[in-house]
Scaffold this motif. Sequence first.
Motif, mmCIF file in Angstrom:
data_model
loop_
_atom_site.group_PDB
_atom_site.id
_atom_site.type_symbol
_atom_site.label_atom_id
_atom_site.label_comp_id
_atom_site.label_asym_id
_atom_site.label_seq_id
_atom_site.Cartn_x
_atom_site.Cartn_y
_atom_site.Cartn_z
ATOM 1 N N SER A 37 -8.831 11.182 13.932
ATOM 2 C CA SER A 37 -8.079 10.451 14.953
ATOM 3 C C SER A 37 -7.339 9.249 14.363
ATOM 4 N N ASN A 38 -7.720 8.849 13.164
ATOM 5 C CA ASN A 38 -7.082 7.701 12.516
ATOM 6 C C ASN A 38 -6.236 8.079 11.303
ATOM 7 N N ARG A 39 -6.082 9.380 11.053
ATOM 8 C CA ARG A 39 -5.286 9.827 9.921
ATOM 9 C C ARG A 39 -3.801 9.755 10.265
ATOM 10 N N THR A 40 -2.991 9.508 9.213
ATOM 11 C CA THR A 40 -1.549 9.421 9.421
ATOM 12 C C THR A 40 -0.788 10.057 8.270
ATOM 13 N N ARG A 41 0.387 10.564 8.609
ATOM 14 C CA ARG A 41 1.376 10.978 7.615
ATOM 15 C C ARG A 41 2.657 10.168 7.788
ATOM 16 N N HIS A 42 2.598 9.181 8.662
ATOM 17 C CA HIS A 42 3.755 8.301 8.850
ATOM 18 C C HIS A 42 3.998 7.480 7.584
ATOM 19 N N LEU A 43 2.928 7.206 6.874
ATOM 20 C CA LEU A 43 2.985 6.497 5.601
ATOM 21 C C LEU A 43 2.358 7.389 4.543
ATOM 22 N N THR A 44 3.032 7.499 3.405
ATOM 23 C CA THR A 44 2.474 8.274 2.306
ATOM 24 C C THR A 44 2.612 7.479 1.014
ATOM 25 N N VAL A 45 1.819 7.855 0.011
ATOM 26 C CA VAL A 45 1.786 7.147 -1.273
ATOM 27 C C VAL A 45 2.330 8.058 -2.362
ATOM 28 N N ARG A 114 12.431 13.426 0.972
ATOM 29 C CA ARG A 114 13.618 13.252 1.813
ATOM 30 C C ARG A 114 13.696 14.354 2.871
ATOM 31 N N ARG A 115 13.387 15.578 2.492
ATOM 32 C CA ARG A 115 13.391 16.678 3.470
ATOM 33 C C ARG A 115 12.384 16.417 4.583
ATOM 34 N N ARG A 119 11.537 7.453 4.187
ATOM 35 C CA ARG A 119 12.330 6.424 3.524
ATOM 36 C C ARG A 119 11.601 6.052 2.246
ATOM 37 N N LEU A 120 12.295 6.121 1.111
ATOM 38 C CA LEU A 120 11.658 5.870 -0.176
ATOM 39 C C LEU A 120 11.681 4.380 -0.480
ATOM 40 N N VAL A 121 10.494 3.831 -0.718
ATOM 41 C CA VAL A 121 10.351 2.391 -0.957
ATOM 42 C C VAL A 121 9.615 2.190 -2.275
ATOM 43 N N GLY A 122 10.308 1.631 -3.256
ATOM 44 C CA GLY A 122 9.700 1.383 -4.556
ATOM 45 C C GLY A 122 9.079 0.003 -4.629
ATOM 46 N N THR A 123 7.938 -0.101 -5.265
ATOM 47 C CA THR A 123 7.300 -1.402 -5.462
ATOM 48 C C THR A 123 7.795 -1.978 -6.787
ATOM 49 N N SER A 124 8.465 -3.115 -6.700
ATOM 50 C CA SER A 124 9.025 -3.725 -7.905
ATOM 51 C C SER A 124 9.371 -5.183 -7.624
ATOM 52 N N PRO A 125 9.079 -6.083 -8.572
ATOM 53 C CA PRO A 125 9.458 -7.491 -8.388
ATOM 54 C C PRO A 125 10.898 -7.769 -8.791
ATOM 55 N N HIS A 126 11.594 -6.738 -9.257
ATOM 56 C CA HIS A 126 12.940 -6.935 -9.793
ATOM 57 C C HIS A 126 14.003 -6.330 -8.874
ATOM 58 N N SER A 136 9.824 -2.757 7.226
ATOM 59 C CA SER A 136 9.716 -2.099 8.520
ATOM 60 C C SER A 136 8.888 -0.820 8.405
ATOM 61 N N VAL A 137 8.065 -0.572 9.410
ATOM 62 C CA VAL A 137 7.296 0.668 9.462
ATOM 63 C C VAL A 137 7.748 1.535 10.629
ATOM 64 N N ASP A 138 8.927 1.252 11.157
ATOM 65 C CA ASP A 138 9.435 2.030 12.282
ATOM 66 C C ASP A 138 9.709 3.482 11.896
ATOM 67 N N GLU A 139 10.140 3.697 10.660
ATOM 68 C CA GLU A 139 10.392 5.043 10.154
ATOM 69 C C GLU A 139 9.297 5.421 9.158
ATOM 70 N N PRO A 140 9.100 6.728 8.920
ATOM 71 C CA PRO A 140 8.130 7.156 7.908
ATOM 72 C C PRO A 140 8.469 6.569 6.542
ATOM 73 N N VAL A 141 7.463 6.066 5.850
ATOM 74 C CA VAL A 141 7.651 5.376 4.569
ATOM 75 C C VAL A 141 6.876 6.080 3.464
ATOM 76 N N ALA A 142 7.556 6.323 2.348
ATOM 77 C CA ALA A 142 6.896 6.781 1.121
ATOM 78 C C ALA A 142 6.865 5.600 0.172
ATOM 79 N N LEU A 143 5.680 5.044 -0.047
ATOM 80 C CA LEU A 143 5.520 3.847 -0.861
ATOM 81 C C LEU A 143 5.216 4.261 -2.301
ATOM 82 N N ILE A 144 6.072 3.838 -3.229
ATOM 83 C CA ILE A 144 6.030 4.350 -4.594
ATOM 84 C C ILE A 144 5.472 3.303 -5.555
#
Length: 231
Positions: A37-45, A114-115, A119-126, A136-144
């Motif tokens: 009941s608490n699992r999600t695919r709205h956010l992926t790693v 993408r299919r 939304r592809l989100v890269g972790t980077s300080p640069h 924003s978490v309004d759309e599905p996020v792939a955190l890289i």
Amino acid sequence: MRAHVSDTGNKSDRELCDYLEQFLTPQRLQRIDEVLSNRTRHLTVVLEDVFQAHNISAVLRSSDAFGVQDVHVIENYNPFETHSKIALGTDRWLTIHRYQDEADPRQVCVDTLRRQGYRLVGTSPHGRTTTISELSVDEPVALIFGGEKEGVTEELLEECDERVFIPMYGFVESLNISVAAAISLNELTTRMRQSDIDWRLDEDEADELRRQWIRTSVRHIEAIERRFFEG
């Protein structure tokens, strides 16, 4: 979903699941349903060429802890390996997608996500970035997340829709990947759950996972399934 077909007759996945439930305690079944009941695919790693098994294992453990079902692993150079004492079996409850045998594993992963509408989100300080708390978490996020030394490669960052970083106020300029993943997932899943977003698994996804988890939870599963299909 296709029914399971055996050599001794046709029996559905649902019939098998109902049969296997008798081998689990009510408490175990309740726990499975609670986690589902608490699992999600709205956010992926996404992990790109992470080298150290203990880092991979810690990210898997955090993904499970925060309810993130899918982890995508790009293996251009470094193979996917886990450390059992750190992962604590969490890889059994996650859906792990590995990209390793293609000519360009990185691009195959990007195209797949993408299919699926991420939304592809890269972790980077640069470069042009925003803080993890502002993402924003309004759309599905792939955190890289990238490898321990170089981080997310420039090639993959070029494919990203956005870049995020975790603000730091000491002398260090970066965090260990496992720490960064835990902080990021805590932040994003907390805001996601507090929102009106439809972030939960749909009924078919939940049913499929429930069957997998029940099967994973039953000891001597091969012998029990053999008796079921031969009965």
